[in-house]
Design a protein around this motif. Structure first.
Motif, PDB file in Angstrom:
ATOM      1  N   THR A 262       0.850  -1.185   0.000  1.00  0.00           N
ATOM      2  CA  THR A 262       0.000   0.000   0.000  1.00  0.00           C
ATOM      3  C   THR A 262       0.890   1.241   0.000  1.00  0.00           C
ATOM      4  O   THR A 262       2.087   1.172   0.285  1.00  0.00           O
ATOM      5  CB  THR A 262      -0.919   0.014   1.238  1.00  0.00           C
ATOM      6  OG1 THR A 262      -0.119  -0.102   2.418  1.00  0.00           O
ATOM      7  CG2 THR A 262      -1.906  -1.144   1.186  1.00  0.00           C
ATOM      8  N   GLY A 263       0.286   2.388  -0.341  1.00  0.00           N
ATOM      9  CA  GLY A 263       1.048   3.628  -0.426  1.00  0.00           C
ATOM     10  C   GLY A 263       1.692   3.999   0.896  1.00  0.00           C
ATOM     11  O   GLY A 263       1.203   3.657   1.977  1.00  0.00           O
ATOM     12  N   ARG A 264       2.788   4.710   0.814  1.00  0.00           N
ATOM     13  CA  ARG A 264       3.536   5.095   2.015  1.00  0.00           C
ATOM     14  C   ARG A 264       2.933   6.370   2.615  1.00  0.00           C
ATOM     15  O   ARG A 264       2.574   7.307   1.890  1.00  0.00           O
ATOM     16  CB  ARG A 264       5.014   5.285   1.666  1.00  0.00           C
ATOM     17  CG  ARG A 264       5.642   3.997   1.158  1.00  0.00           C
ATOM     18  CD  ARG A 264       7.054   4.204   0.637  1.00  0.00           C
ATOM     19  NE  ARG A 264       8.043   4.290   1.702  1.00  0.00           N
ATOM     20  CZ  ARG A 264       8.774   3.263   2.132  1.00  0.00           C
ATOM     21  NH1 ARG A 264       8.617   2.061   1.598  1.00  0.00           N
ATOM     22  NH2 ARG A 264       9.674   3.433   3.091  1.00  0.00           N
ATOM     23  N   GLU A 265       2.839   6.387   3.943  1.00  0.00           N
ATOM     24  CA  GLU A 265       2.260   7.508   4.679  1.00  0.00           C
ATOM     25  C   GLU A 265       3.329   8.102   5.602  1.00  0.00           C
ATOM     26  O   GLU A 265       4.310   7.440   5.929  1.00  0.00           O
ATOM     27  CB  GLU A 265       1.068   7.036   5.515  1.00  0.00           C
ATOM     28  CG  GLU A 265       0.195   5.968   4.879  1.00  0.00           C
ATOM     29  CD  GLU A 265      -0.568   6.410   3.643  1.00  0.00           C
ATOM     30  OE1 GLU A 265      -0.383   7.562   3.203  1.00  0.00           O
ATOM     31  OE2 GLU A 265      -1.355   5.606   3.102  1.00  0.00           O
ATOM     32  N   ILE A 266       3.115   9.327   6.034  1.00  0.00           N
ATOM     33  CA  ILE A 266       4.080  10.011   6.898  1.00  0.00           C
ATOM     34  C   ILE A 266       3.551  10.067   8.324  1.00  0.00           C
ATOM     35  O   ILE A 266       2.416  10.495   8.555  1.00  0.00           O
ATOM     36  CB  ILE A 266       4.352  11.446   6.402  1.00  0.00           C
ATOM     37  CG1 ILE A 266       4.925  11.428   4.976  1.00  0.00           C
ATOM     38  CG2 ILE A 266       5.327  12.163   7.352  1.00  0.00           C
ATOM     39  CD1 ILE A 266       5.037  12.810   4.347  1.00  0.00           C
ATOM     40  N   THR A 267       4.364   9.620   9.286  1.00  0.00           N
ATOM     41  CA  THR A 267       4.039   9.819  10.697  1.00  0.00           C
ATOM     42  C   THR A 267       5.070  10.770  11.295  1.00  0.00           C
ATOM     43  O   THR A 267       6.218  10.808  10.865  1.00  0.00           O
ATOM     44  CB  THR A 267       4.049   8.499  11.501  1.00  0.00           C
ATOM     45  OG1 THR A 267       5.396   8.021  11.630  1.00  0.00           O
ATOM     46  CG2 THR A 267       3.197   7.440  10.832  1.00  0.00           C
TER      47      THR A 267
END
Length: 343
Positions: free
Chosen positions: A159-164
């Motif tokens: 799945t697409g990469r997200e920013i934390t």
């Protein structure tokens, strides 16, 4: 015993001896099946992770498709390569690892075209990525890997990469200004996040939790299952659904191990890998929604990008196309862009 009887007995004895010698020389004696091919499949993550579940699914499928003639054992947590993913690629090429599931972003160090999968905002979703990987671009990448003694059975979507991070929600590129964001040691990532205004920081993944905890880094970016699996909710406040980059997993065997298999065993592995690729795309789509809900339940605040914020992220990516083209190789870069219709 007369002469004729002795002659017949001699012929039978000679024939039996020849058959026995043939069996000892490598043939399979009548009534016995070929030895079971044993494959150790190394993965970097726990068995409970998406790649862990997928690896075990593959092992189970291989048992079915091969009628038990191939046995796959999953070795989790990077223990077979001491957590050094670059070393894992080298060991697979050399044949000291049988099989490996590892990110395409790591393979980009030996096959630059692998970065073509990770052009920011190249894919609308993982289904489009799956078509890309199963199509002509994927075939080109498999051929490139084959030249490096790596037999890519299948590419598995992520799945697409997200920013934390622990500073603020990320709603547009300007929100990243000055934030230390851990990224893989890959030029495509450092170029992109640097252009966004962040301070991209490369760090071994094994050090990320501590880095987030101590404030050495402010955040990180990965598919949602990574902060879920690694309990980043304990050290991060915000998760922003930027879906900025897709990468994939390579399910591969060393050429050495592949060449040791029979044609039927190769067919069984190929069939199992294709089914596993379909399984993983569906599994991740279902799990990522649950994982995001669980992160929110543990105190993380999730946000989507606005239309204008998303447009800014995409514009930043497109401004880097000349650099990405050089990094990936113009021929494959152009092929990737043409395949997805991006401009």
């Amino acid at each position: 015993m007369n002469f004729k009887t002795r002659a017949i007995t001699g012929v039978l004895a000679t024939s039996l001896a020849a058959a026995l010698l043939s069996g000892c020389a490598g043939g399979t004696p009548a009534g016995q099946s070929a030895p079971v091919a044993k494959i150790q499949l190394s993965i970097p993550d726990p068995l409970t992770s998406s790649v862990g579940v997928t690896a075990q699914h593959f092992a189970d499928q291989v048992k079915k498709t091969s009628n038990g003639s191939v046995q796959v054992t999953v070795v989790p947590n990077g223990t077979s390569f001491s957590g050094d993913q670059n070393a894992a690629v080298t060991r697979l090429q050399g044949g000291s690892l049988d099989g490996l599931i590892l990110s395409t972003s790591v393979y980009a160090s030996v096959v630059p075209e692998m970065n073509g999968i990770s052009i920011p905002y190249l894919f609308s979703d993982t289904k489009e990525e799956a078509k890309f990987l199963a199509g002509e671009p994927g075939k080109v990448l498999k051929d490139k890997l084959a030249a490096k003694d790596t037999v890519a059975l299948a590419f598995l979507t992520r799945t697409g990469r997200e920013i934390t991070n622990s500073v603020r929600p990320i709603e547009q590129p300007s929100d990243l200004k000055g934030l230390k964001i851990r990224v893989p040691g890959n030029t495509l990532w450092t170029d992109f996040f640097g252009k966004l205004g962040a301070s991209p920081t490369t760090m071994a993944f094994s050090e990320v939790f501590t880095g987030l905890q101590t404030g050495t880094i402010d955040g990180q970016e990965n598919p949602i299952e990574v902060p879920w699996t690694n309990k980043f909710s304990e050290v991060q406040k915000y998760v922003s659904m930027t879906n900025h980059i897709n990468d994939a997993w390579v399910l591969a065997l060393s050429s050495k191990k592949w060449d040791s298999l029979t044609e039927d065993q190769k067919k069984a592995l190929t069939a199992a890998s294709e089914e596993t690729a379909t399984f993983k795309t569906g599994y991740d789509e279902e799990q990522s929604k649950k994982q995001l809900d669980e992160l929110a339940a543990k105190g993380m605040k999730a946000n989507e990008l606005s239309a204008s914020g998303l447009a800014e992220f995409k514009a930043t990516s497109q401004s880097l196309y000349p650099e990405f083209s050089k990094l990936i190789g113009k021929e494959f870069f152009d092929q990737a862009i043409a395949f997805t219709g991006k401009k």
